[in-house]
Design an enzyme around this catalytic site. Structure first.
Site, short mmCIF file in Angstrom:
data_model
loop_
_atom_site.label_atom_id
_atom_site.label_comp_id
_atom_site.label_asym_id
_atom_site.label_seq_id
_atom_site.Cartn_x
_atom_site.Cartn_y
_atom_site.Cartn_z
N GLU A 191 0.82 -1.22 0.00
CA GLU A 191 0.00 0.00 0.00
C GLU A 191 0.85 1.26 0.00
O GLU A 191 0.61 2.21 0.76
CB GLU A 191 -0.96 -0.01 1.20
CG GLU A 191 -1.93 -1.17 1.15
CD GLU A 191 -2.98 -1.14 2.25
OE1 GLU A 191 -2.73 -0.57 3.32
OE2 GLU A 191 -4.08 -1.70 2.01
N ASP A 210 -8.60 -8.80 3.73
CA ASP A 210 -8.39 -7.67 4.64
C ASP A 210 -9.54 -7.49 5.63
O ASP A 210 -10.35 -6.59 5.47
CB ASP A 210 -8.22 -6.39 3.79
CG ASP A 210 -7.76 -5.22 4.63
OD1 ASP A 210 -7.47 -5.42 5.82
OD2 ASP A 210 -7.69 -4.11 4.09
N GLU A 226 -13.07 -2.05 11.67
CA GLU A 226 -12.97 -1.29 10.43
C GLU A 226 -14.07 -1.65 9.43
O GLU A 226 -14.88 -0.80 9.05
CB GLU A 226 -11.59 -1.51 9.81
CG GLU A 226 -11.42 -0.79 8.48
CD GLU A 226 -10.06 -1.04 7.86
OE1 GLU A 226 -9.22 -1.70 8.49
OE2 GLU A 226 -9.85 -0.57 6.73
#
Ligand code: GCW
Length: 835
Positions: A305, A384, A412
């Site tokens: 990332e 993820d 998240e």
């Protein structure tokens, strides 16, 4: 003096009269009811004797005094020798053997393990808490207090406790400016304005909460690491945090940027094989250890990332990890090298591309090349932290490398502490999955803890991201996830139900109705959330390129991030089979791969994660995929509205503050669940063209669209993604005040008026609702949401109940914008009120 008076007042005021803020999480030490308190008072000694002067031992002693004071209303007297009366005696085995040989304590214990042992000597009963190391003694003290809080006997103790794995860490993704990446409970307790905070009270209290679970390490900054962290003026600041954590046995670690030798060290390279770089890491580690002798180590996110990594110099992850590991080695430190390495610019049109393959493809070939103080930190699933994923195949593919599982405590992709989602049931599924690396059982938990291949290190890492909010998480019920993480890291054989019940009793008390309600909600909450956000292995159907919160079914498609579900008009799901798909399933050991590869044995819950099927495909349950998608969304939304109904009878059974806070959260969630339900089911109806067999999708009884209302000032706007507004449209006010008038045409009677509006975070618009000329409700749209635009994350709901409506009534909503918020409306829905 004043402080003393204040302290006395705190001690003398019964906790349950106050609104409980949630600050102490599960360490409430609430006064036991008379009958149970009497049981313990009969056996509990009046004295605590501690041997050894380590700060952790001192913490243990203080904690025992505090807890027993709270629960039994008695203050233990401190003695420094074994008294001639009953006593709680604490100290390491070595200290106790030296100072009180007459206790004859013979045992061998694992580091951090503990042994609560009742010894009767000369007619005195001693409650001994001993361990191999100081930290273990502290854990034993917390365990004794937990026993009392849970009403378990402490009369004849003799059970040695051993942690399942040596590594039980948390990671905090805190930035040096005080913000937290994916944190939902306020700003950082560690950092502010580029420095460590002056006041570290919260750090001390966090250390205590971690210690109560047996967590022994904490990395204190974002894995997207700011290189400045390794600058020399930072290190004394980090040492202050280490000093604050030390009495709780929590060692500090840092997340590092791999480019630091260049950016901080001013070298012209960060090539891990360059001698100058190697020397820089060594001298940096030496410098840190001079300030923090018990420094735990580093966490490194490299080549992921946008982070720099060894690929710049064509070096391997092993080269990178070992270069840093060797600098830590002489001091006993470890490096956690994150397995979360993938290409986020993948060609989505190539059906063979698959982000899920990345961890295995990157790390499996390097098995055997990592030093012994390197741990590969692997996210539970191959993508993820989605609402459901299979276990990462990498767990079963490293035999000569230490590994740890990374679990995300911060929610998240699972509702960002605005939705109730208790994660231990999900973690248990992964931890218990048999990866079949041998003929005998080899579940993920055994692999990651180092048991299967007898690795020197291994264990559990939880990404927690607590903040300065009074209750740390922004949601009282989210605290259960940290509790569950810690308990599972200590003992992954505990059941999720047991964890939920323990947590509820410790946090809210023993009332059976309370325990049954809250633990029941917790246990069902993951399935509920999955039902309305991404069933059958679709993954969380959220805005994956934005805030990862609201619904956005297509956000994952046609971009390089690789969270594809590949839904189109013909079918849905990602073909990851070895036979026709991306080959991902070939990364598992054959027995596991085969189970997923065959549609006949692949569990329904993961079918769309690994297979592409037509919407008409029949699941094992006999239902078609499309009907399952519709049904699960309706079931999920209904389950949340039931949580609200179930919660209400708890009024008066728990403190008012948490009662009200949780009620508001659940009501909000119930509204959001309807947004998700309608958006996902409308999207799939449009894509598949197959109607809902139960006739619900696309037909909403009592719903009146704002764009069809009689508008004064309001203008119609198109919402993107379109499924996040009913009919794809909403109305916005670009003037100082606007109105939308709806004509009620239904049967007369008591009603509930649902107003679906938008609440973005860059303004606080006002709304007023009139029936005829009578004002019946008003509110300000100032909720804490992550969205600044009209979308699924900002769609909000106001329910006005107890209103009688007659045919022809006018319902008029006035909106008054504020800042960037346009007092936008989506629809009004009228429901006949039940009784
Ligand atoms: O889940 C994703 C998050 C990023 C995070 C990354 C990671 C810290 O969206 O915010 O970055 O994973 O785990 O590195």
């Amino acid at each position: 003096m004043l402080r003393k008076v204040a302290l006395l007042l705190v001690l003398l005021t019964p906790a349950n009269l106050h609104g409980e803020t949630g600050y102490n999480m599960w360490l409430q030490y609430a006064a036991l009811d008379d009958a149970s308190a009497r049981r313990y008072r009969d056996v509990a000694p009046a004295v605590v004797t501690s041997f050894g002067d380590a700060p952790t031992i001192e913490s243990a002693r203080q904690e025992l005094i505090l807890g027993i004071r709270g629960m039994l209303g008695r203050t233990l007297r401190i003695e420094s020798r074994l008294p001639a009366e009953a006593a709680i005696v604490i100290g390491t085995l070595a200290e106790l053997r030296r100072a009180a040989p007459q206790l004859a304590l013979a045992a061998s214990l694992e580091p951090d393990g503990y042994w609560p042992k009742t010894v009767r000597l000369n007619a005195n009963g001693y409650t001994i808490i001993t361990a191999e190391n100081d930290r273990g003694v502290l854990y034993g003290a917390f365990a004794l207090l937990r026993k009392i809080a849970l009403g378990e006997s402490i009369a004849d103790l003799d059970q040695k406790q051993t942690p399942y794995a040596p590594i039980r860490w948390v990671n905090e993704w805190d930035n040096l400016d005080g913000t937290i990446e994916r944190g939902y409970g306020g700003r950082s307790i560690f950092w502010n304005n580029g420095r460590v905070r002056e006041d570290l009270t919260r750090v001390r209290d966090y250390g205590r909460l971690l210690a109560s679970l047996g967590i022994n390490g904490c990395s204190i900054n974002n894995v997207n690491a700011n290189p400045l962290l390794l600058s020399s003026d930072m290190i004394p600041q980090v040492a202050r945090i280490a000093d604050t954590f030390r009495p709780w046995g929590v060692r500090v670690a840092l997340a590092i940027d791999f480019g630091s030798p260049q950016s901080v060290g001013k070298l012209n390279t960060y090539d891990p094989l360059d001698p100058a770089v190697i020397a820089w890491w060594k001298s940096k580690a030496d410098e840190i250890y001079r300030a923090v002798p018990d420094f735990a180590g580093f966490v490194l996110k490299a080549d992921s990332e946008g982070r720099v990594g060894p690929s710049t110099y064509n070096r391997t992850h092993a080269d990178a990890a070992n270069a840093v590991a060797r600098a830590l080695k002489p001091h006993g430190g470890v490096i956690f090298y994150r397995g979360f390495v993938y290409d986020h610019h993948m060609d989505w049109q190539n059906l063979k591309n698959d982000r899920a393959r990345a961890a295995y493809d990157n790390f499996h070939p390097l098995d055997g090349q990592f030093d012994d103080n390197v741990v590969i930190q692997i996210k539970n699933g191959p993508i993820d932290f989605q609402v459901r994923e299979p276990a990462s195949p990498l767990f079963g593919a490293l035999e000569k490398t230490n590994q740890a599982i990374e679990l995300q405590v911060t929610q998240e992709y699972t509702g960002q502490a605005r939705h109730l989602v208790f994660l231990p049931p999900m973690w248990k599924e992964t931890l218990d999955l048999d990866m079949r690396v041998r003929d005998s059982s080899t579940p993920v938990k055994a692999l990651i803890s180092g048991r299967t291949f007898r690795r020197p290190a291994g264990g559990f890492v939880g990404v927690v991201n607590i903040g300065l909010d009074e209750n740390w998480f922004g949601n009282h019920l989210s605290q259960a996830n940290l509790y569950g993480f810690g308990r599972l890291a200590w003992d992954p054989d505990l059941s999720a139900r047991q964890i939920a019940e323990e947590w509820t009793r410790l946090s809210f008390g023993d009332d059976p109705k309370v325990v049954e309600t809250i633990a029941g909600m917790q246990i069902s909450s993951w399935r509920t959330y999955e039902n309305y956000t991404g069933p059958l292995g679709l993954q969380t159907l959220t805005d994956i390129v934005g805030n990862h919160y609201g619904v956005a079914v297509e956000a994952s498609e046609r971009n390089g991030w690789g969270q594809w579900h590949r839904a189109d008009e013909r079918g849905v799901g990602m073909d990851r089979t070895a036979a026709t798909g991306t080959g991902f399933l070939g990364q598992y050991r054959p027995a596991v791969g085969r189970m997923y590869e065959s549609i006949a044995t692949c569990p329904d819950d993961l079918i769309l994660f690994v297979h592409h099927v037509p919407y008409t495909h029949l699941l094992h349950s006999g239902k078609s995929v499309i009907q399952y998608i519709y049904d699960s969304h309706y079931e999920g939304a209904e389950a949340v509205s039931k949580y609200v109904r179930d919660w209400k009878p708890l009024r008066g059974r728990i403190d008012d503050k948490r009662y009200e806070d949780v009620l508001a959260q659940l009501q909000y969630q119930a509204g959001q669940a309807v947004v998700w339900r309608d958006a996902v089911s409308a999207w799939f109806l449009r894509a598949s063209g197959i109607p809902d067999a139960k006739g619900r999708v696309g037909h909403y009884a009592g719903r009146m669209e704002a764009e069809a209302a009689n508008l004064t000032g309001y203008v119609v706007t198109t919402v993107t993604p379109r499924e996040t507004a009913s009919g794809g449209k909403a109305v916005e006010c670009k003037a100082a005040r606007c109105a939308a008038a709806f004509r009620y045409d239904g049967d007369p009677g008591w009603s509930e008026i649902v107003v679906q509006y938008f609440d973005v975070n860059n303004g606080a618009a006002r709304f007023r609702v009139f029936i005829g000329n009578q004002l019946v409700d008003e509110w300000t749209a100032a909720d804490r949401v992550p969205s600044r635009i009209l979308d699924g994350g900002s769609s909000a709901r106001r329910v006005i109940s107890g209103i009688v409506l007659r045919k022809g009534d006018e319902i008029r909503i006035e909106g008054m914008p504020d800042g960037g918020e346009t007092a936008a409306l989506d629809y009004v829905e009228i429901h006949a009120a039940g009784n």
